[in-house]
Scaffold this active site. Structure first.
Site, mmCIF file in Angstrom:
data_model
loop_
_atom_site.group_PDB
_atom_site.id
_atom_site.type_symbol
_atom_site.label_atom_id
_atom_site.label_comp_id
_atom_site.label_asym_id
_atom_site.label_seq_id
_atom_site.Cartn_x
_atom_site.Cartn_y
_atom_site.Cartn_z
ATOM 1 N N ASP A 11 0.884 -1.167 0.000
ATOM 2 C CA ASP A 11 0.000 0.000 0.000
ATOM 3 C C ASP A 11 0.924 1.219 0.000
ATOM 4 O OD1 ASP A 11 -1.644 2.116 0.613
ATOM 5 O OD2 ASP A 11 -2.421 1.271 2.489
ATOM 6 N N LYS A 72 2.534 11.225 -3.458
ATOM 7 C CA LYS A 72 1.478 10.554 -4.232
ATOM 8 C C LYS A 72 0.611 11.555 -4.976
ATOM 9 C CE LYS A 72 -1.893 6.877 -3.462
ATOM 10 N NZ LYS A 72 -2.363 5.912 -2.447
ATOM 11 N N GLU A 171 -7.303 0.389 -4.476
ATOM 12 C CA GLU A 171 -7.300 0.295 -3.012
ATOM 13 C C GLU A 171 -8.628 -0.233 -2.443
ATOM 14 O OE1 GLU A 171 -5.991 4.236 -1.966
ATOM 15 O OE2 GLU A 171 -4.012 3.823 -2.813
ATOM 16 N N ASP A 193 -12.986 5.330 2.917
ATOM 17 C CA ASP A 193 -11.551 5.442 3.237
ATOM 18 C C ASP A 193 -11.221 6.864 3.689
ATOM 19 O OD1 ASP A 193 -8.801 5.555 3.297
ATOM 20 O OD2 ASP A 193 -8.492 4.562 1.372
#
Ligand code: AMP
Length: 612
Positions: A11, A72, A171, A193
């Site tokens: 991850d 990211k 994800e 999330d």
């Protein structure tokens, strides 16, 4: 576990990264005993080497322009797309060639792919240390809304880090797999999330072996950091009220308030109230009070409401009513907050899945996929889908889709196009990704130039365009003019990302400098640890005077001087041996104050090195 075959799950997160795999007892994060599997996705540049993870995170306040976080957000994006993000970053980001951006630190500049590769290297190193053998292959996760350029950038980062990226998966899909939700035959799953800096909700539909992403919604600037800021604001308000004379504009104040705010928030996930104290000697201030969960809930309510609104929008976009949701999965550190859980439960009318650690659930799912791939169990391997439609620009700027969203991959599609002008010998093909009608509203992925078409009247040439999406979700486009039978040459000009040559070059360079980089990195890490240990010794000196003999204290002082000299040198082995001597000398001191919770660095040093 077969070391030759293992494929770990990674991850690669905005705030934190970690690896997982399937052990005999089931999927679990990979870590050495006593160490956390979670690596902060933060890099610190020191003396031309990278320090990654917890050590780097602690540099954020001290050296913001050399500390890189949230890489990211930069992956596969150009400067224009990052316009609103760049001002929020403490380091320098500049536009570079072909739609890339680069992070500038001093004289050096790095692509987001190289930076992410450093994080992946650290994850790989940690996993190798824990498992005791080298790792070559990985499944890496990305947000469901990542487009082709962002996925490609992630895969390139893996390659640069020396990993074969066997598959890139979504994800939310990984989280659903971790809960075994892929074992059913069909069902609809909502994955909520809420992390440190981002929020998204995805509605997934499972049919057979395929999870389709029906819809995603969210806010890439919403998360636990906002809660910390809100609490810090409240703390500041209280300070101002209790100590009107204190200068709260001093630079030490804000970071401290945020740190205490986060600690309060985390404590309030398990207690209805918590005492706190703020000690800021720089402005002669000492303050303590109580923070209740009611105050916290009031402060974060608008943010939580925004996430629920996103859930409603995602449901609407997926064409699903809440009653049609069979499972809700919670992901991300901030989903531990009780109020978040109760509000999500109330919205969906069902208990969310919370049994797997929300920080580890995505990595665990990726680990399961890697395990199945490694075992050759393709029948049990979930198929992935194209997240957004792929196509080319046609006349008038319209978007002509060749592969539509949610097509299972690998996928291939072919379509015939022609020319608009007489005797046209070249055709520009612009590849886009998106769901809108006009390319202006879609994402430009690349330009392909088809040359050498024989001169013919407009409308006669038959240009066959083929889109191929491989098992990783990576797109290749080719084109051929059919009527002439002559295969035309295609030039691929990626508008984003790194070319193969650039990746090769970066990889060659890293192999070339591997040994000196490793030495330098160890020196820098020891130097940072040493500084922290010196600070710890300073803090504990009162205790040292109570419990150690004068002779022992003199020895410590002498050894501190030796280490201070050694950190200036370039020999990590010599430095480690001097550090170990200092560790031995200060051990009684560390033991004595362990119970006081101080000297954490010294403790950490012992833990890190006790197994070596
Ligand atoms: P992630 O981005 O998923 O790693 O989540 C990190 C965020 O989760 C940070 O804002 C943390 O402060 C927050 N967090 C971690 N543990 C807890 C907890 N027990 N209660 C509330 N927030 C938490």
């Amino acid at each position: 576990m077969d070391p030759d075959k293992i494929i770990i799950g990674i991850d690669l997160g905005t705030t934190n990264s970690l690896a997982a795999t399937v052990f005999d007892h089931g999927p679990e994060a990979i870590h050495t005993p006593n160490a956390s599997p979670i690596i902060p996705s933060v890099l610190y540049r020191d003396d031309h080497v990278w320090v990654v993870g917890e050590q780097a995170r602690r540099k954020r306040v001290e050296a913001p322009e050399r500390t890189v976080f949230s890489v990211k957000r930069l992956m596969g994006r150009d400067a224009q797309e990052l316009e609103s993000d760049i001002p929020l970053l403490s380091y320098e980001v500049r536009a570079a060639q072909r739609g890339l951006v680069k992070v500038h630190i001093g004289e050096e500049a790095f692509t987001p792919q190289e930076l992410s590769a450093e994080i992946l290297r650290e994850v790989k190193r940690n996993a190798e240390a824990a498992l005791g053998f080298p790792i070559q292959r990985a499944v890496i996760t990305v947000p469901a809304y990542f487009d082709d350029a962002q996925r490609q950038a992630t895969r390139d980062a893996g390659r640069i880090a020396g990993l074969e990226v066997v598959r890139i998966i979504n994800e939310p899909t990984a989280a659903a797999i971790a809960y075994g939700l892929d074992q059913g035959q069909k069902g609809t799953v909502a994955v909520y999330d809420l992390g440190g800096g981002t929020f998204d909700v995805s509605i997934l539909q499972l049919t057979g072996q395929v999870f389709k992403v029906l819809a995603t919604h969210g806010n890439t600037h919403l998360g636990g950091d906002d809660f910390d800021m809100a609490i810090a604001g409240e703390l500041k308000r209280r300070l101002r009220e209790a100590h009107p004379e204190a200068d709260l504009t001093r630079p030490v104040v804000a970071p401290l308030l945020r740190k205490v705010a986060e600690a309060i928030k985390i404590e309030l996930s398990r207690a209805p109230e918590t005492p706190y104290s703020l000690d800021i000697p720089e402005i002669g201030l000492r303050h303590s009070d109580i923070f209740t969960v009611d105050t916290l809930n009031e402060l974060i309510a608008p943010y939580v409401e925004e996430t629920l609104q996103s859930c409603r929008q995602a449901l609407a976009a997926a064409g699903k009513a809440v009653e049609e949701i069979d499972d809700v999965v919670m992901v991300g550190g901030s989903s531990r907050i009780p109020m978040v859980r109760t509000r999500v439960e109330a919205l969906f009318g069902r208990r969310p899945n919370i049994s797997i650690n929300p920080d580890e659930v995505v990595a665990a799912g990726a680990g399961v996929q890697g395990h199945l791939l490694a075992g050759g169990r393709r029948d049990f391997v979930l198929l992935d889908v194209v997240p957004l439609s792929l196509g080319i620009e046609t006349l008038g700027g319209t978007f002509s889709k060749l592969i539509i969203a949610n097509t299972t991959i690998p996928a291939q599609a072919t379509e015939l196009f022609t020319t608009y002008v007489d005797n046209q010998t070249g055709v520009d093909l612009n590849v886009y990704q998106g769901e809108r009608e006009f390319v202006a509203d879609c994402r430009h992925l690349g330009r392909f130039k088809l040359k050498g078409v024989p001169p013919m009247p407009a409308g006669l040439p038959k240009v066959k365009v083929t889109f191929l999406v491989d098992a990783n979700g990576i797109l290749t486009v080719s084109a051929v003019e059919e009527r002439s039978g002559q295969e035309a040459r295609i030039e691929v000009i990626p508008s984003h990302g790194l070319t193969n040559e650039e990746i090769e070059r970066i990889m060659d360079e890293s192999v070339e400098h591997a040994v000196e980089d490793l030495n330098q990195r160890q020196i820098v890490e020891f130097r940072n640890t040493a500084e922290a240990v010196f600070r710890g010794i300073d803090t504990a000196w009162d205790t040292a005077e109570e419990i150690l003999t004068p002779d022992h204290r003199v020895q410590i002082e002498a050894q501190v001087r030796v280490v201070k000299e050694a950190v200036q040198g370039s020999d990590p082995v010599a430095l480690k041996s001097e550090m170990d001597k200092l560790g031995e000398l200060t051990r009684p001191l560390a033991d004595a104050i362990m119970s006081q919770g101080a000297l954490t660095e010294l403790k950490r040093f012992f833990q890190d090195h006790s197994q070596e």
